[in-house]
Motif scaffolding. Structure first.
Motif, PDB file in Angstrom:
ATOM      1  N   ALA A 171       1.112  -1.292   0.093  1.00  0.00           N
ATOM      2  CA  ALA A 171      -0.216  -0.005   0.005  1.00  0.00           C
ATOM      3  C   ALA A 171       0.861   1.414  -0.299  1.00  0.00           C
ATOM      4  N   ILE A 172       1.103   1.984  -0.814  1.00  0.00           N
ATOM      5  CA  ILE A 172       1.781   2.892  -1.015  1.00  0.00           C
ATOM      6  C   ILE A 172       0.821   4.351   0.430  1.00  0.00           C
ATOM      7  N   PRO A 173       1.680   5.084   0.876  1.00  0.00           N
ATOM      8  CA  PRO A 173       1.396   5.448   1.014  1.00  0.00           C
ATOM      9  C   PRO A 173       1.217   7.127   0.876  1.00  0.00           C
ATOM     10  N   ALA A 174       0.194   8.134   1.894  1.00  0.00           N
ATOM     11  CA  ALA A 174      -0.080   9.267   1.085  1.00  0.00           C
ATOM     12  C   ALA A 174       1.322  10.177   1.238  1.00  0.00           C
ATOM     13  N   GLY A 175       1.919   9.725   2.462  1.00  0.00           N
ATOM     14  CA  GLY A 175       3.553  11.064   1.812  1.00  0.00           C
ATOM     15  C   GLY A 175       4.494  10.464   2.788  1.00  0.00           C
TER      16      GLY A 175
END
Length: 724
Positions: free
Chosen positions: A524-528
């Protein structure tokens, strides 16, 4: 297998190239065309060696020489020197280098003479001077003087391949590194040789080089033929202060080297991290650094009679003391950017506990966590099936896109030797065949979607429910995606913003179900850049606290390196590197340092702890968040225990059980325990290039000004929604 190099016997793994055998023996051989992570082609002919191998009789025994106990396999030598980068070392092979063979030494000197035949004598004005492989090898292996007195061939000296990359055709030695890079790494056949013989030059199709990963060719060019136009003519290599650190523009956490001179950040080059970015970085990470030395806040600002005026830190502390005198400290909202370090995050957490505030948040972030086996970047690069769900990797995590493409070309990762990554991995070939059937992309249109064998648009994915479309397939494409995951042995699912922004109530259960049904690992690609680490620290709104979306409702606020374009209802303190729109509305503005100037730790998308190291930039009186919070605590009349890096690292060790004081440059993957989450009504739209990152024309460069490619889209400001 046994290999003998200059009389020294080595035990090497099967498949090792002869050039790596030479370096494994701690010997040297010059090369220009070979490059780790690229196919060996033997174009420059500099890595010449003498080689020989034993032969076998028809009955399978070795041909021997000598008699009795002195008998040994006879070595049959090749009649001419051979290129070591394209030769595979075999059992019993003998190799001679220039250290023991006059034939090799003369052959290499001859090749160096040919290479320099038409090369210009402009080293004093070349940006590569002092870091040029051709300079070094000419000194070590050349004759030392030229026998040719005629004029050299002349070609275009300042030929723009794109806005960011300038080609000096006279300096090009036709090593073909740049051509192979585009073909093999980003999978873009945009650069090639044109004409023949002495008229050969490299060029692109009309339209120049594609934005994304073009800047990597300036790193791998062995001479000064391909130059970074943003950093051109900024300084000589020996004048730079070279600082290895971690890029924090996106959650990948690529290794980079920051080159500073006279307090200015002049250049960024890629660093090698086999586990993360290998040897590549994106164009934003390379060219988007101008803001670090332009228009910086270097001292505090205090609002006096409605205007912000320069002040000292003591003045700023006095102003904060006066402005917050009638505010309950528990009502103070604390908001920080998600690229803050773990040390800064734990300092803010400790400060929030000290004043007992519940209004704590970081942005950007997603309101959901994933409970499934986590994939690493190496897992992605070696996967036999990849499903990208609701992600535009070019905006969210660009180098992750390169690892996906690496999987499509076979998932071949060069081995590592004591001398480093294999210089020539013979399994890598030019123009590799990619297998698009291993990739499925569900969601928005993107650059990676062009390489996908299965493509499902948002409209066809159950009206936008991307995860639901995969778990309950109603179309042939969705069923094909599920079949791809089920039949694979090493599947990986990548989740992006379109899924993580608006998770359904059963999101966590659905992801776990998908992982169990298919055996897939999930990334899952984090937002920041450090949202993953800050979420583990619990920097999200507590029960009853106001989140970032309700900043305007906060009685008072401290905002660190965020620019929402609005202020709190009451007294507002902004901590930032530049005078942003939010800073212009603040009562007190405190100067901050960029992440290029910090010491600390960040956590990338795979949960890897990576170190940040401080570069020598001129930041005036700017301070990091830890020291700034100490000043805020003084203004509030409280005393915080975290007043510097060491105390923050000690608190991290107690809080997360992690010792981050001496992390290796490649980082360490370590579980951080429970991840905290909280709902938010803000939607995060990933945009890699921000307005302040767009490079400006280099006044010291070519008169043809640097223009910005219209494909670089600038981000829209996040718009507040309803309540958290």
């Amino acid at each position: 297998m046994k290999v003998v190099v200059d009389g020294h016997e080595l035990d090497l793994p099967a498949g090792t190239s002869a050039i790596d055998a030479v370096f494994a023996a701690e010997r040297d051989v010059p090369y220009f065309c070979a490059q780790p992570y690229l196919s060996p082609v033997g174009a420059c002919r500099m890595c010449l060696i003498e080689s020989g191998s034993p032969r076998k009789n028809p009955d399978g025994t070795f041909v021997m020489e000598g008699e009795g106990d002195a008998a040994k396999p006879k070595i049959f030598w090749f009649p001419k020197p051979m290129a070591a980068c394209t030769m595979q070392a075999t059992e019993g092979m003998h190799i001679r280098t220039a250290a023991t063979s006059e034939v090799v030494a003369k052959s290499q000197a001859g090749m160096m003479e040919f290479t320099l035949l038409n090369h210009p004598l402009d080293c004093p004005t070349c940006d590569k001077g002092g870091a040029c492989e051709l300079q070094d090898r000419a000194f070590e292996y050349g004759y030392g003087a030229s026998r040719f007195g005629f004029d050299r061939r002349h070609a275009d000296k300042h030929y723009p391949l794109s806005d960011f990359v300038i080609l000096d055709q006279e300096r090009c030695i036709h090593c073909k590194r740049c051509v192979r890079y585009f073909e093999e790494v980003p999978g873009q056949e945009v650069l090639d040789f044109i004409e023949r013989g002495g008229h050969t030059f490299i060029d692109t199709e009309e339209g120049g080089l594609p934005v994304g990963f073009q800047g990597n060719i300036t790193d791998i060019c062995p001479v000064g033929a391909l130059l970074d136009n943003v950093a051109r003519f900024r300084g000589r290599n020996w004048e730079y202060d070279h600082n290895p650190t971690t890029c924090t523009l996106c959650p990948v956490g690529c290794s980079i080297t920051v080159d500073a001179r006279n307090g200015r950040l002049e250049r960024i080059v890629a660093g090698e991290n086999r586990e993360v970015n290998e040897a590549w970085i994106c164009d934003a990470g390379r060219f988007g650094h101008g803001f670090a030395s332009e228009g910086r806040l270097t001292q505090p600002l205090v609002r006096v009679n409605g205007e912000l005026r320069e002040a000292t830190w003591d003045d700023a502390i006095a102003a904060m003391r006066q402005g917050l005198a009638y505010t309950n400290p528990a009502d103070l909202g604390l908001y920080l950017g998600s690229d803050s370090t773990l040390e800064e995050g734990v300092s803010l957490e400790a400060f929030a506990g000290l004043i007992d505030t519940r209004s704590v948040d970081h942005w950007p972030r997603y309101p959901v966590s994933v409970n499934a086996p986590a994939a690493t970047m190496t897992d992605v690069g070696t996967a036999d099936a990849i499903v990208v769900l609701g992600a535009d990797l070019g905006e969210e995590a660009p180098v992750l896109e390169l690892r996906v493409l690496e999987a499509l070309r076979g998932g071949i990762i060069p081995p590592e030797f004591p001398h480093g990554t294999a210089i020539a991995d013979l399994r890598l070939v030019e123009r590799p065949t990619r297998k698009p059937e291993k990739l499925a992309v569900i969601g928005p249109d993107s650059r990676l979607a062009k390489h996908a064998g299965i493509r499902v648009t948002v409209e066809r994915a159950s009206g936008g429910d991307l995860l639901g479309a995969l778990l309950n397939p109603r179309t042939d494409e969705a069923r094909a995606v599920l079949k791809l995951l089920t039949e694979a042995k090493q599947p990986v699912v990548i989740l992006g913003a379109d899924v993580l922004n608006n998770p359904s109530g059963a999101f966590a259960t659905q992801i776990s179900d998908l992982a169990m049904r298919t055996g897939a690992k999930v990334l899952a690609i984090p937002a920041g850049p450090n949202s993953k680490g800050l979420s583990h620290l619990g920097l999200v709104p507590r029960m009853g606290g106001l989140g970032y979306a309700r900043l305007s409702d906060a009685p008072a606020a401290f905002i660190s390196r965020l620019d929402p374009g609005r202020r709190a209802r009451g007294f507002t303190v902004v901590h930032d590197t530049h005078l942003t729109d939010t800073a212009r509305l603040a009562d007190v503005v405190l100067p901050a340092v960029t992440n290029y100037e910090k010491r600390g730790t960040t956590v990338n998308l795979e949960g890897r702890l990576l170190p940040l190291r401080q570069s020598a930039l001129n930041a005036g009186e700017a301070a990091d968040l830890t020291r700034t919070l100490a000043a805020l605590a003084e203004a509030l009349g409280v005393r915080t225990k975290v007043r510097g890096l060491k105390s923050a690292q000690a608190l991290l060790r107690d809080r997360l059980g992690v010792n981050v004081e001496n992390l290796p440059e490649s980082g360490v993957i370590q579980s951080l325990g429970q991840r905290h989450e909280a709902p938010t009504s803000l939607r995060h739209t990933p945009n890699l290039w921000t307005e302040r990152m767009v490079p400006k024309p280099n006044p010291s460069s070519d008169p043809r000004h640097l223009t910005i490619d219209p494909r670089l889209e600038l981000p829209m400001a996040a718009q507040p929604g309803g309540d958290d």
